[in-house]
Write an enzyme that holds these catalytic residues in place. Structure first.
Site, short mmCIF file in Angstrom:
data_model
loop_
_atom_site.label_atom_id
_atom_site.label_comp_id
_atom_site.label_asym_id
_atom_site.label_seq_id
_atom_site.Cartn_x
_atom_site.Cartn_y
_atom_site.Cartn_z
N ILE A 10 12.41 7.73 13.15
CA ILE A 10 13.19 7.40 11.96
C ILE A 10 14.64 7.87 12.10
CG2 ILE A 10 12.68 9.46 10.57
CD1 ILE A 10 12.12 7.20 8.28
N ASN A 23 10.25 18.09 1.16
CA ASN A 23 9.53 18.97 0.26
C ASN A 23 10.40 19.16 -0.97
OD1 ASN A 23 11.26 21.35 0.62
ND2 ASN A 23 10.31 21.53 2.64
N GLY A 31 7.79 18.40 10.34
CA GLY A 31 7.53 16.97 10.46
C GLY A 31 8.78 16.12 10.33
N VAL A 32 8.67 15.02 9.59
CA VAL A 32 9.79 14.09 9.39
C VAL A 32 10.97 14.82 8.75
CG1 VAL A 32 10.53 12.07 8.06
CG2 VAL A 32 8.35 12.03 9.25
N ASP A 33 10.70 15.66 7.77
CA ASP A 33 11.75 16.39 7.07
C ASP A 33 12.57 17.23 8.06
OD1 ASP A 33 13.24 17.41 4.93
OD2 ASP A 33 11.71 18.84 4.32
N SER A 121 3.32 11.20 3.10
CA SER A 121 2.10 11.94 2.74
C SER A 121 0.95 11.80 3.73
CB SER A 121 1.61 11.63 1.33
OG SER A 121 2.49 12.19 0.38
N GLY A 123 -0.95 12.55 7.16
CA GLY A 123 -0.91 13.70 8.06
C GLY A 123 -1.07 15.00 7.31
N VAL A 124 -0.09 15.89 7.43
CA VAL A 124 -0.22 17.25 6.92
C VAL A 124 -0.44 17.30 5.40
CG1 VAL A 124 2.24 17.76 6.57
CG2 VAL A 124 0.68 19.59 7.23
#
Length: 175
Positions: A10, A23, A31-33, A121, A123-124
């Site tokens: 991404i 978050n 992760g993505v964040d 949302s 995955g983890v």
């Protein structure tokens, strides 16, 4: 509006806006964040801190979205949304759908014509890839039906691997 699902990162998407699975603190994470914050550089964190000091003192609620600039990313904006955490009992599909529709609302407001979503949302946060795919694609299609004059031309789901891409592609129009 064209909807597609691709395998990729991404952080390298050539779109107007990338959606961050943030978050509620907006101050980075895993992760993505974490990947978006690392790739965007310190300006993104500074913008998120300003949001927390001004309009979002208590953080961003689940299912809501807000935009910032994109720092060093190829995109112009980052749209931050907080996905529901199934492990914390947030299992209502409407919460997850809200992430997609709120992000699309923000994209419309800022004038983004193209945006890239991760598998919010999955995955983890405990949602299966199949659930994230079905809800994400359905919410995106529903939003488009209710916004026929929208400037949003492209929604791209950017997935980490072929298995995830296959899940999303199976819900796309014409599949």
């Amino acid at each position: 509006m064209r909807i597609e699902a691709v395998v990729g990162y991404i952080t390298s998407q050539q779109v107007d806006a990338v959606v961050n699975a943030a978050n509620s603190s907006l101050l980075g994470g895993g992760g993505v964040d974490g990947a978006i914050h690392r790739a965007a550089g310190p300006d993104l964190l500074a913008q998120c801190r300003r949001l927390r000091e001004t309009t979002l003192a208590n953080g961003l609620p689940v299912g809501h979205a807000v935009s910032t600039g994109a720092g060093q990313l190829p995109a112009r904006w980052v749209i931050h949304t907080v996905g529901p955490n199934a492990h914390a009992g947030q299992t209502d599909p409407a919460l997850l759908a809200g992430c997609f529709t709120s992000s699309l609302d923000v994209a419309e407001q800022i004038g983004a014509r193209s945006l890239a979503f991760p598998a919010i949302s999955a995955g983890v946060f405990g949602w299966s890839m199949g659930q994230a795919a079905q809800i994400g694609v359905s919410a995106t299609q529903g939003w488009h039906q209710h916004h026929p004059g929208s400037a949003v031309e492209l929604v791209r789901f950017v997935l980490i691997d072929q298995a995830a891409q296959t899940q999303f592609a199976g819900h796309l129009p014409g599949s």
